[in-house]
Each structure stands twice: as structure tokens, then as C-alpha cells.
Scaffold this active site. Structure first.
Site: not given
Ligand SMILES: *[C@@H]1O[C@H](CO)[C@@H](O)[C@H](O)[C@H]1NC(C)=O
Ligand SMILES: *[C@@H]1O[C@H](CO)[C@@H](O)[C@H](O)[C@H]1NC(C)=O
Ligand SMILES: *[C@@H]1O[C@H](CO)[C@@H](O)[C@H](O)[C@H]1NC(C)=O
Ligand SMILES: *[C@@H]1O[C@H](CO)[C@@H](O)[C@H](O)[C@H]1NC(C)=O
Ligand SMILES: *[C@@H]1O[C@H](CO)[C@@H](O)[C@H](O)[C@H]1NC(C)=O
Ligand SMILES: *[C@@H]1O[C@H](CO)[C@@H](O)[C@H](O)[C@H]1NC(C)=O
Ligand SMILES: *[C@@H]1O[C@H](CO)[C@@H](O)[C@H](O)[C@H]1NC(C)=O
Ligand SMILES: *[C@@H]1O[C@H](CO)[C@@H](O)[C@H](O)[C@H]1NC(C)=O
Ligand SMILES: *[C@@H]1O[C@H](CO)[C@@H](O)[C@H](O)[C@H]1NC(C)=O
Length: 829
Positions: A517, A521-523, A539, A636
């Protein structure tokens, strides 16, 4: 399939040629016969199963049954006349005059009948591909009876066990007496619904094995079946009948209730030519229902196997020492609850937390949310334990706790049992006990977090002084393996469901590129579909991302505590080997930025929808800041972190940067400023100070983006080199703010509303935090509960900004030597 021609001639012929199997059919009609004498048989459509007369090993009795046709080991899956065997080969299967399927002996006595009240003597029996023998009304095709609803000891794929507690109707397996005697043995197996559904094996009607409650995906506390992923499902129909069904991998696999009462999943290993048992319900004496009695807990590898739950002692020590566990355990100290005015000893009861438990029998379900579950239990004196699992939700117990077990496999949950406060002191073994009365728990965690944070800050500051190099320092910040262990324990603390890696891999077609998709932020983030058709977003933490692990854990810790319609829902996580994944509800409309800025979809976002989105984000933010038990600063907030569900309702996502505040904490500092350029308030970007007001700032930017239909960052490339905020401010000063409105929504009838929102947006982005409204004021302003809005002061960042090009990338800057710790919770072990 072959055609049955049951003429006298043919049967006569067959008597002559004796044991030659004559006709392979899959249907018989009235006046047609399957005769043992002729070795007649039926073959199911597809040839997998065979129906005929047989004798079990070491027995001369004859039974009508169904077995596998193409498997070398003779394996019977269903028996008709199991209670009334034939002692010779005179048996016949036919459809009787009343339309029932019957097995007759040589004397034409009925040994077995399908027993249907069938006034229409016009039916036929068909042997279906899956091994189901069905009796149908001839003209309408209505199924009058089927062997799948009258099983023996084997559950074939697609077969359903069921229960209806209201009518008492149920479909269960029943064991054979012995391998050579198919008559009904002591054991029966099926499902039972009392508040929640559990699978049981009963021995002579009394529980012998219990699965633990079904949580929507698995039985809590039962061993999983490794090679059989997602094979069990449970559904309830409108009549209140609950069905358990399995879709095993192949036709040559099934569940069997053995003569000893165990339930096994097995498949035919054609290479070895034998059945392979791949899963057993019971693996030790501890799996026998209630082995250790009330308030006892079983561990088959310890000696003795039984112990009392913490806070309990054997009811009869002498018996207990003789390893007779029947009497179970009793409380060491009576509960405070229910005792009126008992003086100064009146400290509130507490909960002891037992991790990874198979929960006791007699569960009751309560509608309470996770955060209220314990509190509700505490307030009701008859509640003696609770547990929370995201599937069923809040589970409570009021009777004695029976059939409880600590388990080592991943399907248990944390069980909180109520004990007198005194037990905390007497127990003394703090390592084992994690004491949480629910309210105190939160405070405890917060304080602990704070202390840890302070300690780490000091510690790191000292260390940092010693090391000069930023890079190496940054490396050190990556969580160590030890920390990882702690982190995983945190996951347990969150009672977060764990997902199998394999299940997720299969849900995403092995994380296929086509299911990707986007990049979080981390992957990467993948779309997946579970076997029950539920869509999920996954995620996956990049293995290379050190910082990512911190964010990952942070996200778990923060979001698993939260529940709000405008926050994305975390369904669970996966931590196997090196894999770290978070599983969320899937948002079909992706993120707001895609919708808003990438035409032609923007056409869909009319003013009403946009306002609904603005309101929703506001409500979500208010929940974070004020309404949840914790105070959380998101840090964020931006368009790409707002996801839209199918009705375009917004949900705030990505809590990797979020910070939990203590109750009286308003503001915090960090040296690691992480956020998205353009959305960051000046005090955060410049000085690392963040607070509710820095989120309000980001919300303001978001508001202006939604209303103008333009990305904040789109101005970066403009000739005028202005930011959206500066642009808006110029228009405001020129009394021409109308020009900011996205043409898509500039309808005169909405203009006042839109202008009001822009006004609120400008108030949110004012340079000084103290000038900005609080989140609740913002909401009131949006809802026009506050009519007179103050004049906005100059927004921040009106100057051309520092040269960093970021669509959505993160700006990371380090300043002084104070440490930044995003892990917010630690748990004693
Ligand atoms: C066997 O089953 C298949 C589909 O499962 C069906 O198309 C076919 O007609 C069946 N054959 C007979 C003889 O009933
Ligand atoms: C039996 O036949 C069915 C259908 O042809 C097939 O799917 C199955 O694998 C066969 N089983 C064995 C053990 O050969
Ligand atoms: C059948 O009988 C033989 C001889 O008594 C015995 O060894 C064997 O175990 C029996 N088989 C079964 C399945 O009971
Ligand atoms: C077989 O069973 C019938 C009753 O079903 C009985 O009359 C007959 O005597 C039995 N025969 C033998 C050899 O046991
Ligand atoms: C079968 O029908 C009879 C007469 O209609 C009725 O009395 C009886 O209860 C029925 N039995 C079942 C099992 O439905
Ligand atoms: C049932 O229907 C079939 C045709 O579908 C017919 O051939 C058969 O004779 C009927 N059986 C009876 C008992 O009416
Ligand atoms: C059971 O007891 C053994 C030995 O005391 C221990 O090592 C093991 O961790 C226990 N198992 C569980 C699931 O607690
Ligand atoms: C175990 O204790 C129960 C209850 O006191 C008693 O009824 C039972 O006979 C005892 N069993 C054995 C094997 O001693
Ligand atoms: C306490 O719990 C019991 C059992 O769940 C329930 O029947 C009762 O209504 C509850 N009492 C209150 C005051 O909620």
C-alpha cells in the site's frame, strides 16, 4: 458415475461371480439395494469415498459404513448401524417404504434408520463428493437427512459440528468403544455456548477436555495446529445455531475423536502410506479438564504437576500432598469486597496478573471496553477474575476458577485474578507478581515511565559526554536484543493479539509487491486478506531500520491503549524471529492526502465531507489530548497520517512518534525532533518542545490544506517561494481570504462555514504556543459554540524555511545532549 442396474438377472449373475464388486453408483432410489452378500457398494462423486458393508479389525461383525476409497489403510469415517451390528452378511441398505434410509438384516428387521418423519415416500439417497450421504425428497430435492449431521467419530472437511443452546439441538462426534467396536464409546465432542463458545470433549457427559473460549480466530489457550492454518471457523446463524467447521487442506485429512477421548487432526501421507497426526487437543494430563481442581493450575513438566493459583492454598493439604487434587485450592486471605466497615484493614482488593493463561471455564462476557474491564470487575464483588482479549472483549468469572493453565504456546491471555490486598505483602515475590488494580496500574506505569525516562536521560547524557561521535551515538540508540525481550513482554502487557507470521504471509501473498500500500514511517505497509475475508493492513518493520524498532514498539504501547472511532484500530501484532509487524483494520480509501490532492478523487470531497473529516480529526485529537486515560501528543499529524474508511470517516494513524504524558505534564523536551516538515510548530522544530499546542499547530496546517485543497509543501516550488501559511496570512491581511478556498468547495451557501474554518486554522498556526487555542476550544470553535473568534496573530514560519525538501519525509535533527526515549513502559520480570 456408473449407473445402477439392479435387475434380478444381474444380482443373480453376481451371486455367481461372488465377491466381485458389482456396481459403483452414487445414488440409490427406493426399491434399490446395497447388499452385503453381493459386495455392493456406492462410490462418492469424485471417487474419494466408498460406502458399503465392512468388519472392523479383529471383529466379524458387519456394519454399513463409509471409508476412504483410494487410501491403502482401511479407514472408516462413518458407521450407520454401530449400535446394532450384523453377525452375518445378510445386511441390506435400502430406502424403505416410508422414505427412510434403512439397514435391514436377513429377517428384514430394521437395525438402523435415518429416522426422518417423512410422509412423502418418495426419496433418494445420494453419496456426495465430500463423503456426505444425503437423503433427498425426490421432486423438490430437499435434504431430509444427511450423514454429516449424524457423524460418528470423524469430522471430515466441510462437516459442521453445531449447537443450539435454546433448542438443545446439537451435532457432535462420538468415539468408538474400541478400534474393533464402533459402538458409541464414552466420549463425545462438540461445541458448547455459554456466553462464549468453547469446544469440549465430554466423558460420559462430563467435561473431559475444554478448548478455552473462541476469540474469533482461535480458541484461547489451545495448542494451535501448525500445518493447518486457519482451518477452523465458527459461525452463528439467525436461529442461534453455532457451527464449527473446518476446511482441511485435502480430502484425505480429518479430525478424529479417538477411543481415548483425544481429538487429533491427521492427514494421509501417501509417501509413507500412513496417517500423520499433526495436532492433538490433549498433550498431557494437564489438558484433562479440571485436573488440579478449583483455583488450581497445572504444569505437566513441573513436579508435582498441580499448584494453587497465587493467593490460594490447598483446601486439604494432606490430600494435596498425596497428589489427590480433587478438592482444589482456597483463598489464603478472604476478599475485602463485600465486607462492610471492616475497619482499618479495609484496603481494596487487587488483581494479580497471570500471563499467558488458558482462561478458566464458566467465562462470562461483558460489554466493557478494555480500559473499563478491570474496573468493572473490581466494583462487583461477585467478580473474581477478568481477562481481556480483543476478540471477545472483556471476560469475567464469578465462580471458582477451574481448568486454568499456564501455557507456553502463543494462544494464552493475561488473566487477572482478584485477591485480598494483603496477598501483595505476604507474597513478597514481586518478580512474579505484577500488581495492577486497574486505576493504580496506569499511574504506576506513568510514574515508572517517567523515572525510567529520567534515568535513561541522565545515563545517556553521561555516556554521551564520553563519546564524541554523533554517528556512533546514534548507533547505540538502537535497541539491543535485551530491550527487544522487554519490548515483547510489553506487548504481552498490552494483551495484544499475536498473529502468526505464516498467516500474514499467506494473507499478503508472501508480502507481494502488488499488495504493497505504501511506505510507512518504519517500513512498508501491505494490504492483506485473512481467511475469514477480513481485510487488514500490515506494517512490516524493515529489518534494517534500527530507529524503526523504537517507533514500532512505541506504536504498540501507545495505540493498544486507545480506542476511538477516529483513531485507526490496531488488531494485533506479530513478533516472530526477526519479524515485527503491526496489523490494523484496512482503510479502503487510503489516506487523506491521496484523496485530497490527487485529482480526480478530490471531486468526491465536497464541503460536507471535508467538514466531517475536519471534525473527526478534531475529535480524535481531543481524545488523545483529553479524553483518553492517558494524555498523548501525536507529534506527527499530517494528511498522509489521516486514513479514510469506506464512508470517508477519518482515522488518525501512525503513533510511532507519539508520546504519553503524565497527568500533570503539559510539555516536554526532546533533543530528537522527529516529525514532518511543514507541520511542525516552531517551538518543536527549533527547540524540541512539544505539547498539546504543537499538535494543534499541525492540525491548523492540516485544516488549511483541506480548505485550500493544496499541499503545504506545494508552495515550496512556487515562484513566490511562500509557504501555505504565509500565503494564507497574506490573503488574510489583504482581506481576501476567500481566495484561499479550494474552488471545488467554494459554493456561496457554505462560504461562511468555510471561512470560519480557515479562521480557526489560522488561530491554530499562530507563532506562539500560548496564543493557540486548546484542542477542546478548537472543537467548540468549529462547531460554532464559540461565536466570536479572536483575531489571529501572525503564523509561524512566514519566512522562507530552512532548505529541506520533504514531501513527507522526516526531519531528524539532534541538538543537545539530552536523550530521547520513546519507549514508555517497562515491566518487571
Ligand atoms: C459430480 O459433482 C460435480 C461437481 O461437484 C458435478 O458437476 C457432477 O454432475 C457430479 N456428477 C454426478 C454423477 O452427480
Ligand atoms: C483420492 O482421490 C482424490 C480425488 O481424486 C484425490 O484428491 C486424493 O488425493 C486421493 N487420495 C490419495 C491418498 O490418493
Ligand atoms: C487384533 O488382534 C491382534 C491379536 O489379538 C492384536 O495383536 C491386535 O492388536 C488387534 N488389533 C486391534 C486393532 O485391536
Ligand atoms: C445373528 O443375529 C440374529 C439376530 O439378529 C440371531 O437370531 C442369530 O442367532 C445370530 N446368529 C449367530 C450365529 O450368532
Ligand atoms: C413424527 O411425526 C409424528 C406424527 O406427525 C409426531 O407425533 C412425532 O413427534 C414426529 N417425530 C419427530 C421426531 O418429529
Ligand atoms: C425419483 O425421481 C427420479 C427422476 O428424478 C425417477 O427416475 C424416480 O423413479 C423417482 N423415484 C420415485 C420413487 O418416485
Ligand atoms: C512448568 O514448570 C517447569 C518446571 O518447573 C518450568 O520450567 C516451565 O516454565 C513451566 N511451564 C510454564 C508454562 O509455566
Ligand atoms: C481424593 O479426594 C476426594 C475428596 O476428598 C475423595 O473423594 C477421593 O476418594 C480421593 N481420591 C483418592 C484416589 O484418594
Ligand atoms: C455483578 O456480577 C454478576 C455476575 O456477572 C451480575 O449478575 C450482577 O448483576 C453484577 N452486579 C452489578 C451490581 O453489576
Amino acid at each position: 458415475m456408473g449407473r445402477l442396474s439392479k435387475s434380478n438377472f444381474l444380482s443373480a449373475l453376481c451371486c455367481l461371480c461372488l465377491n466381485l464388486g458389482v456396481v459403483a453408483v452414487d445414488t440409490i432410489r427406493s426399491s434399490q439395494f446395497i447388499k452385503d452378500k453381493n459386495s455392493d457398494y456406492m462410490i462418492s462423486n469424485g471417487s474419494v469415498f466408498k460406502l458399503g458393508f465392512f468388519s472392523p479389525v479383529n471383529s466379524t461383525n458387519r456394519y454399513l459404513g463409509i471409508w476412504y476409497n483410494n487410501i491403502s489403510a482401511f479407514t472408516v469415517v462413518w458407521v450407520a448401524n454401530r449400535q446394532k451390528p450384523l453377525n452375518d452378511s445378510s445386511g441390506v441398505l435400502t430406502i424403505s417404504e416410508d422414505g427412510n434410509l434403512v439397514v435391514l438384516n436377513g429377517q428384514k428387521e430394521i437395525l438402523w434408520s435415518s429416522n426422518v418423519n417423512n410422509s412423502i415416500a418418495n426419496s433418494n439417497a445420494q453419496f456426495l463428493a465430500l463423503g456426505n450421504l444425503v437423503l433427498k425428497e425426490n421432486t423438490t430435492g430437499t435434504i431430509l437427512w444427511e450423514s454429516f449431521n449424524n457423524p460418528s467419530h470423524i469430522m471430515l472437511p466441510e462437516m459442521k459440528l453445531s449447537t443450539n443452546e435454546r433448542t438443545g439441538e446439537k451435532v457432535q462426534l462420538t468415539s468408538w468403544k474400541s478400534p474393533s467396536d464402533p459402538s458409541i464409546g464414552s466420549f463425545s465432542g462438540g461445541i458448547h455456548r455459554r456466553s462464549l463458545i468453547q469446544a469440549f470433549v465430554w466423558k460420559d457427559g462430563r467435561p473431559y477436555f475444554r478448548s478455552g473460549p473462541w476469540n474469533g480466530q482461535k480458541f484461547i489457550g489451545s495448542p494451535r495446529y501448525p500445518p493447518f492454518h486457519d482451518i477452523i471457523s465458527l459461525v452463528q446463524d439467525q436461529d442461534g445455531t453455532t457451527y464449527l467447521t473446518s476446511s482441511l487442506l485435502s480430502h484425505s485429512s480429518h479430525f478424529v475423536l479417538t477411543t481415548q477421548g483425544n481429538t487429533e487432526a491427521r492427514y494421509w501421507d501417501s509417501e509413507e502410506g500412513d496417517w500423520k497426526v499433526v495436532w492433538k487437543a490433549m498433550n498431557s494430563v494437564c489438558d484433562v479438564y479440571g485436573t488440579c481442581g478449583a483455583f488450581g493450575s497445572c504444569n505437566s513438566t513441573s513436579s508435582p504437576i498441580c499448584s494453587c493459583l497465587e493467593g490460594f492454598k490447598p483446601k486439604n493439604t494432606e490430600e494435596w500432598n498425596r497428589q489427590n487434587w480433587t478438592s482444589g485450592c482456597v483463598r489464603k486471605t478472604p476478599l475485602q469486597c463485600g465486607r462492610v466497615n471492616s475497619g482499618e484493614a479495609g484496603k481494596m482488593d487487587v488483581f494479580l496478573k497471570l500471563m499467558m493463561m488458558k482462561v478458566p471455564d464458566f467465562v462470562e462476557w461483558s460489554a466493557a471496553r478494555e480500559e473499563d474491564c478491570g474496573q468493572q470487575c473490581l466494583q462487583n464483588c461477585s467478580c473474581i477474575a477478568y481477562a481481556f482479549d480483543s476478540g471477545p472483549g472483556c471476560m469475567t468469572w464469578t465462580r471458582s476458577l477451574i481448568d486454568t493453565q499456564k501455557i507456553s504456546y502463543g494462544t494464552g491471555v493475561d488473566l487477572h485474578i482478584r485477591v485480598a490486598h494483603l496477598e501483595l505483602d505476604t507474597e513478597g515475590d514481586v518478580r512474579k507478581i505484577i500488581t495492577i488494580t486497574v486505576i493504580i496500574g496506569t499511574i504506576f506505569i506513568s510514574i515508572f515511565t517517567y523515572l525510567l525516562w529520567r534515568w535513561m536521560a541522565k545515563h545517556k547524557a553521561r555516556r554521551k559526554k564520553a563519546e564524541g561521535m554523533l554517528n556512533r551515538e546514534a548507533h547505540k540508540k538502537f535497541p539491543s536484543e535485551d530491550m527487544l525481550g522487554d519490548n515483547l513482554n510489553q506487548v504481552k502487557v498490552q494483551e495484544l493479539p499475536l498473529f502468526d507470521f505464516v498467516k500474514l504471509a499467506s494473507a499478503t501473498n508472501n508480502f507481494h509487491e502488488s499488495n504493497k500500500l505504501g511506505q510507512g514511517g518504519f517500513g512498508p505497509v501491505y494490504r492483506g486478506k485473512l481467511s475469514d475475508a477480513q481485510e487488514i493492513a500490515i506494517k512490516r518493520l524493515s529489518k534494517t531500520s534500527g530507529q524503526g524498532l523504537e517507533e514500532f514498539m512505541n506504536e504498540v504501547v501507545v495505540i493498544s491503549k486507545l480506542q476511538h472511532r477516529n483513531l485507526v484500530r490496531l488488531l494485533g501484532c506479530c513478533a516472530e524471529g526477526e519479524e515485527r509487524m503491526l496489523i490494523y483494520e484496512y482503510m479502503p480509501n487510503k489516506s487523506l492526502d491521496a484523496f485530497l490532492f490527487d485529482s480526480p478523487k478530490e471531486i468526491l470531497l465536497d464541503w460536507r465531507k471535508r467538514f466531517n473529516i475536519i471534525e473527526g480529526i478534531g475529535r480524535g485529537l481531543l481524545y488523545l489530548h483529553r479524553d483518553s486515560r492517558l494524555r498523548i501528543i501525536h507529534r506527527d499529524l499530517k494528511a498522509s497520517n489521516i486514513l479514510l474508511d469506506k464512508d470517508l470517516n477519518p482515522k488518525i494513524s501512525d503513533f510511532g512518534m507519539a508520546r504519553i504524558f503524565r497527568c500533570n505534564e503539559d510539555q516536554a523536551n526532546t533533543n530528537r525532533v522527529v516529525g514532518t516538515y511543514g507541520y511542525m510548530s516552531p517551538e518543536y522544530a527549533m527547540e524540541g518542545r512539544f505539547s498539546e499546542k504543537s499538535d494543534v499547530f499541525s492540525f491548523g496546517v492540516l485544516l488549511l490544506e483541506i480548505l485550500s485543497g493544496r499541499r503545504n509543501s506545494s508552495f515550496y516550488h512556487d515562484e513566490q517561494s511562500m509557504s501555505l501559511l504565509e500565503h494564507a496570512w497574506k490573503l488574510w491581511k489583504a482581506d481576501n481570504i476567500v481566495a484561499l478556498i479550494d474552488p471545488m468547495i467554494s459554493e456561496p451557501c457554505y462560504e461562511m462555514e468555510v471561512l470560519r474554518c480557515i479562521h480557526v486554522g489560522l488561530l491554530c498556526v499562530q507563532e506562539f504556543a500560548k496564543d493557540r487555542p486548546t484542542t477542546s476550544t478548537v472543537i467548540s470553535m468549529l462547531k460554532s459554540e464559540i461565536v466570536d473568534l479572536p483575531h489571529p496573530k501572525k503564523p509561524a514560519f512566514t519566512e522562507r524555511q530552512i532548505g529541506l525538501d520533504t514531501e513527507s519525509s522526516k526531519l531528524s535533527q539532534r541538538k543537545c545532549s539530552v536523550n530521547n526515549v520513546t519507549i514508555t513502559m517497562v515491566q518487571g520480570r
